[in-house]
Design a protein around this motif. Structure first.
Motif, PDB file in Angstrom:
ATOM      1  N   PHE A 265       0.821  -1.207   0.000  1.00 19.47           N
ATOM      2  CA  PHE A 265       0.000   0.000   0.000  1.00 19.47           C
ATOM      3  C   PHE A 265       0.860   1.264   0.000  1.00 19.47           C
ATOM      4  CE2 PHE A 265      -2.748  -3.201   2.081  1.00 19.47           C
ATOM      5  CZ  PHE A 265      -3.776  -3.207   1.154  1.00 19.47           C
ATOM      6  N   GLY A 266       0.356   2.281  -0.707  1.00 17.86           N
ATOM      7  CA  GLY A 266       1.082   3.542  -0.776  1.00 17.86           C
ATOM      8  C   GLY A 266       1.318   4.154   0.589  1.00 17.86           C
ATOM      9  N   GLY A 267       0.347   3.996   1.488  1.00  8.35           N
ATOM     10  CA  GLY A 267       0.495   4.552   2.823  1.00  8.35           C
ATOM     11  C   GLY A 267       1.564   3.869   3.649  1.00  8.35           C
ATOM     12  N   LEU A 268       1.881   2.612   3.319  1.00 11.41           N
ATOM     13  CA  LEU A 268       2.892   1.860   4.059  1.00 11.41           C
ATOM     14  C   LEU A 268       4.268   1.922   3.419  1.00 11.41           C
ATOM     15  CD1 LEU A 268       0.848  -1.379   4.900  1.00 11.41           C
ATOM     16  CD2 LEU A 268       1.234   0.621   6.356  1.00 11.41           C
ATOM     17  N   VAL A 269       4.319   2.197   2.118  1.00  8.58           N
ATOM     18  CA  VAL A 269       5.585   2.138   1.383  1.00  8.58           C
ATOM     19  C   VAL A 269       6.039   3.528   0.935  1.00  8.58           C
ATOM     20  CG1 VAL A 269       6.727   1.222  -0.673  1.00  8.58           C
ATOM     21  CG2 VAL A 269       5.112  -0.203   0.598  1.00  8.58           C
ATOM     22  N   ALA A 270       5.198   4.230   0.187  1.00 12.60           N
ATOM     23  CA  ALA A 270       5.606   5.511  -0.388  1.00 12.60           C
ATOM     24  C   ALA A 270       5.537   6.656   0.619  1.00 12.60           C
ATOM     25  CB  ALA A 270       4.736   5.834  -1.609  1.00 12.60           C
ATOM     26  N   ALA A 271       4.528   6.639   1.499  1.00 17.31           N
ATOM     27  CA  ALA A 271       4.378   7.729   2.469  1.00 17.31           C
ATOM     28  C   ALA A 271       5.591   7.865   3.388  1.00 17.31           C
ATOM     29  CB  ALA A 271       3.091   7.539   3.276  1.00 17.31           C
ATOM     30  N   PRO A 272       6.154   6.761   3.925  1.00 17.00           N
ATOM     31  CA  PRO A 272       7.360   6.918   4.760  1.00 17.00           C
ATOM     32  C   PRO A 272       8.548   7.494   3.992  1.00 17.00           C
ATOM     33  CG  PRO A 272       6.334   4.780   5.145  1.00 17.00           C
ATOM     34  CD  PRO A 272       5.655   5.373   3.955  1.00 17.00           C
ATOM     35  N   VAL A 273       8.685   7.139   2.720  1.00 14.81           N
ATOM     36  CA  VAL A 273       9.774   7.701   1.915  1.00 14.81           C
ATOM     37  C   VAL A 273       9.564   9.204   1.751  1.00 14.81           C
ATOM     38  CG1 VAL A 273      10.923   7.672  -0.334  1.00 14.81           C
ATOM     39  CG2 VAL A 273      10.150   5.526   0.699  1.00 14.81           C
ATOM     40  N   PHE A 274       8.316   9.596   1.469  1.00 17.58           N
ATOM     41  CA  PHE A 274       7.995  11.023   1.381  1.00 17.58           C
ATOM     42  C   PHE A 274       8.350  11.730   2.688  1.00 17.58           C
ATOM     43  CE2 PHE A 274       5.116  14.379   2.656  1.00 17.58           C
ATOM     44  CZ  PHE A 274       5.145  15.259   1.588  1.00 17.58           C
ATOM     45  N   LYS A 275       7.999  11.131   3.792  1.00 17.45           N
ATOM     46  CA  LYS A 275       8.267  11.748   5.103  1.00 17.45           C
ATOM     47  C   LYS A 275       9.758  12.006   5.282  1.00 17.45           C
ATOM     48  CE  LYS A 275       7.677  11.036  10.076  1.00 17.45           C
ATOM     49  NZ  LYS A 275       7.072  10.162  11.132  1.00 17.45           N
ATOM     50  N   ASN A 276      10.577  11.024   4.927  1.00 21.97           N
ATOM     51  CA  ASN A 276      12.024  11.184   5.070  1.00 21.97           C
ATOM     52  C   ASN A 276      12.549  12.301   4.171  1.00 21.97           C
ATOM     53  OD1 ASN A 276      12.045   9.053   6.878  1.00 21.97           O
ATOM     54  ND2 ASN A 276      12.595   7.534   5.332  1.00 21.97           N
ATOM     55  N   VAL A 277      12.026  12.339   2.945  1.00 21.16           N
ATOM     56  CA  VAL A 277      12.437  13.396   2.011  1.00 21.16           C
ATOM     57  C   VAL A 277      12.047  14.764   2.557  1.00 21.16           C
ATOM     58  CG1 VAL A 277      12.068  14.378  -0.289  1.00 21.16           C
ATOM     59  CG2 VAL A 277      12.376  11.913  -0.030  1.00 21.16           C
ATOM     60  N   ALA A 278      10.789  14.906   2.959  1.00 24.12           N
ATOM     61  CA  ALA A 278      10.285  16.194   3.441  1.00 24.12           C
ATOM     62  C   ALA A 278      11.037  16.652   4.687  1.00 24.12           C
ATOM     63  CB  ALA A 278       8.788  16.086   3.731  1.00 24.12           C
ATOM     64  N   SER A 279      11.278  15.735   5.615  1.00 22.71           N
ATOM     65  CA  SER A 279      11.971  16.080   6.851  1.00 22.71           C
ATOM     66  C   SER A 279      13.368  16.615   6.567  1.00 22.71           C
ATOM     67  CB  SER A 279      12.058  14.842   7.754  1.00 22.71           C
ATOM     68  OG  SER A 279      12.809  15.116   8.922  1.00 22.71           O
ATOM     69  N   ARG A 280      14.090  15.936   5.692  1.00 19.58           N
ATOM     70  CA  ARG A 280      15.466  16.358   5.401  1.00 19.58           C
ATOM     71  C   ARG A 280      15.504  17.670   4.626  1.00 19.58           C
ATOM     72  NH1 ARG A 280      18.900  11.575   2.887  1.00 19.58           N
ATOM     73  NH2 ARG A 280      20.438  13.291   2.900  1.00 19.58           N
ATOM     74  N   ILE A 281      14.536  17.866   3.748  1.00 19.52           N
ATOM     75  CA  ILE A 281      14.495  19.110   2.977  1.00 19.52           C
ATOM     76  C   ILE A 281      14.243  20.302   3.895  1.00 19.52           C
ATOM     77  CG2 ILE A 281      13.061  20.420   1.366  1.00 19.52           C
ATOM     78  CD1 ILE A 281      12.905  17.962  -0.360  1.00 19.52           C
ATOM     79  N   VAL A 282      13.278  20.164   4.778  1.00 20.09           N
ATOM     80  CA  VAL A 282      12.954  21.273   5.684  1.00 20.09           C
ATOM     81  C   VAL A 282      14.138  21.580   6.593  1.00 20.09           C
ATOM     82  CG1 VAL A 282      11.451  22.007   7.566  1.00 20.09           C
ATOM     83  CG2 VAL A 282      10.483  20.808   5.603  1.00 20.09           C
ATOM     84  N   LYS A 283      14.792  20.540   7.081  1.00 17.22           N
ATOM     85  CA  LYS A 283      15.934  20.754   7.979  1.00 17.22           C
ATOM     86  C   LYS A 283      17.134  21.350   7.253  1.00 17.22           C
ATOM     87  CE  LYS A 283      14.720  17.144  11.304  1.00 17.22           C
ATOM     88  NZ  LYS A 283      15.096  15.831  11.896  1.00 17.22           N
ATOM     89  N   SER A 284      17.268  21.038   5.972  1.00 14.63           N
ATOM     90  CA  SER A 284      18.401  21.576   5.218  1.00 14.63           C
ATOM     91  C   SER A 284      18.147  22.989   4.729  1.00 14.63           C
ATOM     92  CB  SER A 284      18.705  20.675   4.013  1.00 14.63           C
ATOM     93  OG  SER A 284      17.689  20.785   3.031  1.00 14.63           O
ATOM     94  N   ASP A 285      16.888  23.418   4.743  1.00 11.61           N
ATOM     95  CA  ASP A 285      16.537  24.713   4.169  1.00 11.61           C
ATOM     96  C   ASP A 285      15.502  25.419   5.037  1.00 11.61           C
ATOM     97  OD1 ASP A 285      16.402  26.804   2.448  1.00 11.61           O
ATOM     98  OD2 ASP A 285      15.466  25.732   0.795  1.00 11.61           O
ATOM     99  N   PRO A 286      15.827  25.687   6.315  1.00  6.47           N
ATOM    100  CA  PRO A 286      14.825  26.251   7.238  1.00  6.47           C
ATOM    101  C   PRO A 286      14.342  27.629   6.830  1.00  6.47           C
ATOM    102  CG  PRO A 286      17.021  26.300   8.210  1.00  6.47           C
ATOM    103  CD  PRO A 286      17.127  25.491   6.974  1.00  6.47           C
ATOM    104  N   ASP A 287      15.208  28.410   6.176  1.00  4.48           N
ATOM    105  CA  ASP A 287      14.802  29.768   5.804  1.00  4.48           C
ATOM    106  C   ASP A 287      13.632  29.754   4.821  1.00  4.48           C
ATOM    107  OD1 ASP A 287      16.825  30.704   7.393  1.00  4.48           O
ATOM    108  OD2 ASP A 287      18.261  30.886   5.752  1.00  4.48           O
ATOM    109  N   THR A 288      13.635  28.787   3.916  1.00  7.21           N
ATOM    110  CA  THR A 288      12.580  28.718   2.912  1.00  7.21           C
ATOM    111  C   THR A 288      11.230  28.410   3.541  1.00  7.21           C
ATOM    112  OG1 THR A 288      14.096  28.051   1.164  1.00  7.21           O
ATOM    113  CG2 THR A 288      11.780  27.478   0.858  1.00  7.21           C
ATOM    114  N   PHE A 289      11.234  27.534   4.537  1.00  7.49           N
ATOM    115  CA  PHE A 289       9.965  27.060   5.089  1.00  7.49           C
ATOM    116  C   PHE A 289       9.552  27.779   6.363  1.00  7.49           C
ATOM    117  CE2 PHE A 289      11.791  23.642   2.575  1.00  7.49           C
ATOM    118  CZ  PHE A 289      10.745  23.409   1.706  1.00  7.49           C
ATOM    119  N   ASN A 290      10.416  28.708   6.847  1.00 10.58           N
ATOM    120  CA  ASN A 290      10.060  29.473   8.043  1.00 10.58           C
ATOM    121  C   ASN A 290       9.565  28.540   9.135  1.00 10.58           C
ATOM    122  OD1 ASN A 290       9.816  31.830   9.514  1.00 10.58           O
ATOM    123  ND2 ASN A 290       7.685  32.164   8.909  1.00 10.58           N
ATOM    124  N   ASN A 291      10.320  27.483   9.350  1.00 13.98           N
ATOM    125  CA  ASN A 291       9.894  26.400  10.227  1.00 13.98           C
ATOM    126  C   ASN A 291      10.110  26.751  11.690  1.00 13.98           C
ATOM    127  OD1 ASN A 291       9.189  23.852  11.162  1.00 13.98           O
ATOM    128  ND2 ASN A 291      11.313  23.142  11.048  1.00 13.98           N
TER     129      ASN A 291
END
Length: 663
Positions: free
Chosen positions: A530-556
């Motif tokens: 299922f996409g929720g079990l396979v693809a969603a965790p990969v998305f989460k890892n991508v999103a987490s690393r992107i936000v942490k690498s670029d905090p100014d863009t996301f005003n996190n």
């Protein structure tokens, strides 16, 4: 007797003399112009000056592709004596570090001309600049260097032996990148050494334009690493990922796994080199429900809290049976999206007129090329209403009987969340000629598909999917995320497989003002379908690393100083029954890193993650980031000499705020 012999000798000498005179007359008088032409052609020729191919950069001016001025050395064996071969073997062995016997074996063949050394680096070739020997000559043989090996290989493409672009950006922008070759009139001696160059006959080469991509190298590296990890974790055959800016249509990252190294492209199969994000179509499954729901909302055909009877998970419709993975009696429209109900979506789709539904699907770009600027794009399959069967609309509502490319679906989701505008995906930001901007691509609006109000409703409903529904594994604690999962059976030999699936997730963040849309597609995962079990965790890892690498863009909030202060003030006010904090000291300000030399490691401590990453990229140093916030430690000490292949680990801590309160 003696006189007769003398007469014979005299006659022979006379005949030879007459023959010689005749030959000289033929050469000097009869064929003088012809032979003069051949002599001039042999000694004087027009030679090509190869234009330098344009460079390729990412959006932050990180150099991705450049040219190396290599030289190839050749030997005409017909002109080389045994002594010359011995000399060549000794000299080349000393310069290139190979054995003398290696070169002697090369020169023992039967070919007329051989390559002694292919693509020698310019610094090695310089050592042979003054080495002259009969039969030995050299040719400029530049090498196209893809600096980060496999990184963005499907975007960049590669060039062939003729230095011509064969795929990717190299192919699409071949005319701009290649430049214009020049010519020069060169006079050489009998052994091929250059004597003079006719300056007045020389036409200089015009270098190709430099191309700046919309790709962000950091985003691209994160996406590729997480796709590789996802393929390994879930046993998928392959994976595709795309990151786009929904407000401009710019492609920030695009990757396929498996991938290839453009530096050695010939070592990989055609399948590895194919850009599946553009060329391969698939039935999107439940990720398509968001498209159908947007059409329903835009036509005011349903309400979020409206209840739909979902048949306990099994529904007989026309001559087919539709199943849900969960057995629900009733679901609200919100619940249909959260639980990804095929039955609920099928029933809702019946409210849409066929022509109107088709208009929305075409409006979102399905069944058409996106015109992204990358070659080999497929347009997918979208049947016209007169080709629909009684169940086609129902199946299409949850992502079957329609095929899309990953890029099409990503662009459509951008329109879903950005206020309803479909943008043309773009991969090139600008072109530079002699350092001056020659062209710059602006965001290109294709059409308005849905209203801003519908877009806002879709953002909220897809946030609920992540907060409460099938997309829970994509949720992040420090930034709001919305999205939709998808799981579709693969069509194999005209039959739907019961064991092979396309598992996907398309998400965006932050929900309030989306800045990133990211698609993850996993092909035939063996562990969890299922996409929720396979693809969603990969998305989460991508999103987490992107936000942490670029905090100014996301005003996190996890990294934003102003937000930290606001939270402190609010917490203190609440703790002290509304008593105002009179004084809050400023946090320690982060500094900008200073690069004094390209060969010396700079001090990155107390700098932002974003600034540190930009510095490391410019120095060609790979990195890993532990924690978040400002840099507190680095594994390579400041002042250390930079060597090729270094890896730096950066340790970060969240910004601490010291405060003195007066109540």
């Amino acid at each position: 007797m003696i006189n007769s012999r003398a007469i014979v000798v005299i006659i022979c000498v006379l005949l030879l003399f007459l023959a010689l005179v005749g030959k000289l007359f033929d050469i000097q008088i009869l064929k003088s112009e012809e032979l003069k032409y051949y002599a001039e052609r042999q000694q004087t020729r027009v030679e090509k000056i190869r234009a330098e191919r344009g460079l390729i950069y990412d959006r932050n001016n990180v150099l991705l592709v450049f040219n190396r001025d290599d030289v190839s050395f050749y030997l005409d064996l017909r002109m080389a004596s045994s002594k010359a071969k011995q000399s060549i073997a000794e000299k080349f062995s000393k310069v290139f570090g190979k054995s003398k016997s290696y070169y002697m074996n090369l020169m023992s063949g039967s070919k007329k001309t051989i390559c002694i050394e292919k693509k020698a680096p310019s610094e090695k070739a310089f050592l042979l600049k003054d080495y002259k020997i009969t039969g030995l000559f050299s040719r400029e043989d530049p090498t196209r260097v893809y600096q980060y090996d496999k990184l963005a290989s499907h975007v960049l493409g590669f060039i062939d032996n003729e230095y011509s672009g064969t795929s990717g950006i190299e192919r699409t922008f071949q005319d701009l990148l290649k430049g214009e070759d020049g010519t020069m009139l060169v006079e050489r001696n009998a052994i091929g050494d250059m004597l003079t160059v006719a300056e007045e006959e020389t036409k200089p080469a015009v270098p190709g334009e430099n191309i700046v991509l919309t790709i962000d190298k950091t985003y691209q590296a994160v996406l590729e690493e997480e796709l590789h990890a996802g393929v390994a974790t879930y046993g998928a055959l392959s994976a595709t990922g795309i990151i786009m800016d929904p407000n401009t249509g710019e492609i920030l990252a695009l990757a396929n796994v498996d991938d290839y190294d453009p530096n050695t492209y010939w070592q990989y199969s055609d399948d590895s080199r194919r850009d599946k994000a553009l060329t391969d179509t698939y039935e999107p499954g439940s990720t398509f429900k968001a498209i159908t729901m947007a059409a329903l909302f835009d036509q005011n055909l349903c309400r979020e809290n409206e209840s739909i009877y979902t048949e306990h998970g099994k529904y007989k419709f026309k001559n087919v049976t539709i199943y849900d993975t969960h057995n629900h009696d009733n679901l609200t429209v919100n619940g249909i999206m959260e639980q990804s109900s095929n039955i609920g979506m099928s029933k809702l789709s019946c409210r849409l007129d066929d022509e109107i539904f088709f208009k929305y699907l075409r409006g979102f770009g399905f069944g058409n090329y996106t015109s992204s600027g990358l070659p080999g794009e497929a347009k997918g399959t979208l049947k016209k209403p007169n080709q629909w069967t009684p169940v086609t609309k129902s199946f299409m509502s949850y992502g079957y009987e329609i095929s899309v490319t990953p890029l099409q679906l990503t662009a459509a989701y951008c329109a879903l969340v950005n206020g309803g505008i479909l943008y043309q995906p773009q991969i090139v930001k600008r072109g530079l000629k002699n350092g001056i901007v020659d062209f710059e691509n602006k965001p290109k609006e294709v059409r308005t598909v849905i209203s801003p109000e519908t877009s806002a409703r879709m953002r909220n409903i897809m946030k609920r999917v992540v907060d409460n529904g099938s997309g829970k594994n994509a949720k992040l604690d420090f930034i709001t995320v919305g999205g939709k999962t998808g799981t579709s059976q693969k069509l194999i030999n005209n039959r739907y497989s019961s064991s092979s699936y396309n598992s996907s997730f398309v998400g965006f963040f932050p929900v309030e003002h989306p800045k990133v849309v990211c698609l993850i597609l996993m092909n035939s995962p063996q562990h969890g379908k299922f996409g929720g079990l396979v693809a969603a965790p990969v998305f989460k890892n991508v999103a987490s690393r992107i936000v942490k690498s670029d905090p100014d863009t996301f005003n996190n909030p996890a990294f934003d100083v102003k937000s930290d202060l606001d939270q402190i003030r609010a917490a203190k006010a609440e703790q002290n029954d509304g008593v105002e904090i009179k004084n809050v000291s400023d946090v320690q300000t982060m500094r900008k890193p200073v690069v004094k030399s390209k060969s010396i490691m700079p001090d990155l401590k107390n700098t932002s993650v974003r600034d540190a990453i930009l510095v490391l990229n410019s120095l060609g140093i790979r990195y890993k980031i532990n924690g978040s916030g400002r840099i507190t430690a680095q594994s390579i000490e400041p002042g250390s000499r930079i060597k090729k292949g270094l890896f730096c680990t950066l340790h970060c801590e969240e910004i601490k705020v010291s405060r003195t309160a007066v109540y």
